[in-house]
Design an enzyme around this catalytic site. Structure first.
Site, mmCIF file in Angstrom:
data_model
loop_
_atom_site.group_PDB
_atom_site.id
_atom_site.type_symbol
_atom_site.label_atom_id
_atom_site.label_comp_id
_atom_site.label_asym_id
_atom_site.label_seq_id
_atom_site.Cartn_x
_atom_site.Cartn_y
_atom_site.Cartn_z
ATOM 1 N N TYR A 167 -1.016 4.123 0.621
ATOM 2 C CA TYR A 167 -1.867 2.963 0.310
ATOM 3 C C TYR A 167 -2.623 2.488 1.551
ATOM 4 O O TYR A 167 -3.839 2.277 1.522
ATOM 5 C CB TYR A 167 -0.999 1.834 -0.247
ATOM 6 N N SER A 174 -8.136 -4.206 1.452
ATOM 7 C CA SER A 174 -6.858 -4.919 1.494
ATOM 8 C C SER A 174 -6.639 -5.373 2.930
ATOM 9 O O SER A 174 -7.212 -4.774 3.862
ATOM 10 C CB SER A 174 -5.728 -3.956 1.095
HETATM 11 C C1 BGC Z 1 -1.210 -5.019 -2.026
HETATM 12 C C2 BGC Z 1 -0.225 -6.047 -2.517
HETATM 13 C C3 BGC Z 1 0.270 -6.901 -1.358
HETATM 14 C C4 BGC Z 1 -0.867 -7.408 -0.500
HETATM 15 C C5 BGC Z 1 -0.379 -8.100 0.756
HETATM 16 C C6 BGC Z 1 -2.293 -5.716 -1.255
HETATM 17 O O1 BGC Z 1 -3.290 -4.840 -0.856
HETATM 18 O O2 BGC Z 1 -1.750 -4.294 -3.130
HETATM 19 O O3 BGC Z 1 0.862 -5.404 -3.157
HETATM 20 O O4 BGC Z 1 0.980 -8.001 -1.881
HETATM 21 O O5 BGC Z 1 -1.711 -6.346 -0.127
HETATM 22 O O6 BGC Z 1 0.609 -7.358 1.418
#
Ligand code: BGC
Length: 268
Positions: A166, A153
């Protein structure tokens, strides 16, 4: 379309929806036989819909249930797939989720749940994939004996208040990916990550569901559009194919510029 992944077997975890489903569809278009993994019994209908879609478009796919955070289920998935198809050539380590909470209110359960799927799950699947690549060795199907794509991410580098579990999981994915890429590059295994930005999927529905939310979100995206799952699926095909043969241990940001400090666009 040239089928760059013809004859290769690909497991895509968390492929019953969102980015995983997008990757499954694009890999199948490129000729791979795709195992559409889903985590809970209730996900079967959605996974089978992805499978049917792929088959109707001339591709090959099956669905398979496995909670990637559970070692015995991961072992069973690899055993079944190898039993049925002979091997695995590509792993898209995609399964991931969010359980957001302000830091002081985050429960240990929320922390462990996210780390369990997003990081431990990627560890377990990558370990089984690497073991299979080494066991099976060179088949001539690809320049590498196996490829792993970890779904990271933008939050492997962008801190994210209210999402400590996360962001920690994705930071962990980054160094796990680089470490195992270093360990297995000499064995002709390529391991890379994709770092998606805001891609329209159920995970971030609240961020783009209304005009007001969408306008706020677009302030964070220099390219001024929310990403689509095929933006990520196409990147996954490239990273799985020999077109990216010299790319190893790197994170490909597919984010419309989200990591370019958009606050500085007309400021600073
Ligand atoms: C998340 C999303 C978010 C994106 C940008 C991703 O890794 O799961 O919820 O919109 O990152 O912030």
């Amino acid at each position: 379309m040239e089928q760059k992944l013809k004859g290769q077997i690909a497991i895509v975890t968390g492929a019953s929806s969102g980015i995983g489903a997008g990757c499954a569809r694009e890999l199948a278009k490129a000729g791979a036989t795709v195992i559409v993994n889903y985590p809970v019994p209730g996900g079967k209908a959605m996974a089978d819909a992805v499978v049917n879609d792929i088959i109707q478009n001339g591709g090959m796919a099956i669905s398979h249930k496995c909670d990637v955070s559970r070692e015995e289920e991961v072992l069973e998935m690899f055993e079944t797939v190898i039993g049925q198809f002979g091997t695995v050539d590509i792993l898209v380590n995609n399964a991931g989720l969010q359980k957001d909470a302000p830091f002081t209110e985050m429960t240990l359960e929320q922390w462990n749940f996210v780390l369990g799927v997003n990081l431990t799950g990627q560890f377990l699947c990558a370990r089984e994939a690497v073991k299979e690549f080494l066991r099976r060795g060179d088949t001539g199907k690809s320049k590498s004996i196996g490829k792993i794509i970890c779904m990271s991410s933008v939050h492997e580098v962008i801190p994210w208040a209210g999402h400590a579990n996360y962001a920690a999981s994705k930071g962990g994915v980054m160094l796990m990916m680089k470490t195992i890429a270093q360990e297995f590059a000499p064995k002709k295994i390529r391991i890379n990550s994709i770092a998606p930005g805001a891609i329209a999927t159920p995970i971030n529905h609240d961020a783009w569901d209304t005009q007001a939310h969408l306008q706020e979100l677009l302030k964070l995206i220099p390219q001024k559009r929310v990403g689509q799952v095929d933006d990520i699926g196409k990147a996954a095909v490239w990273l799985a194919s020999d077109d990216s043969d010299y790319v190893n241990g790197t994170t490909l940001f597919v984010d419309g510029g989200m990591t370019l400090y958009p606050g500085f666009e007309d400021n600073g």
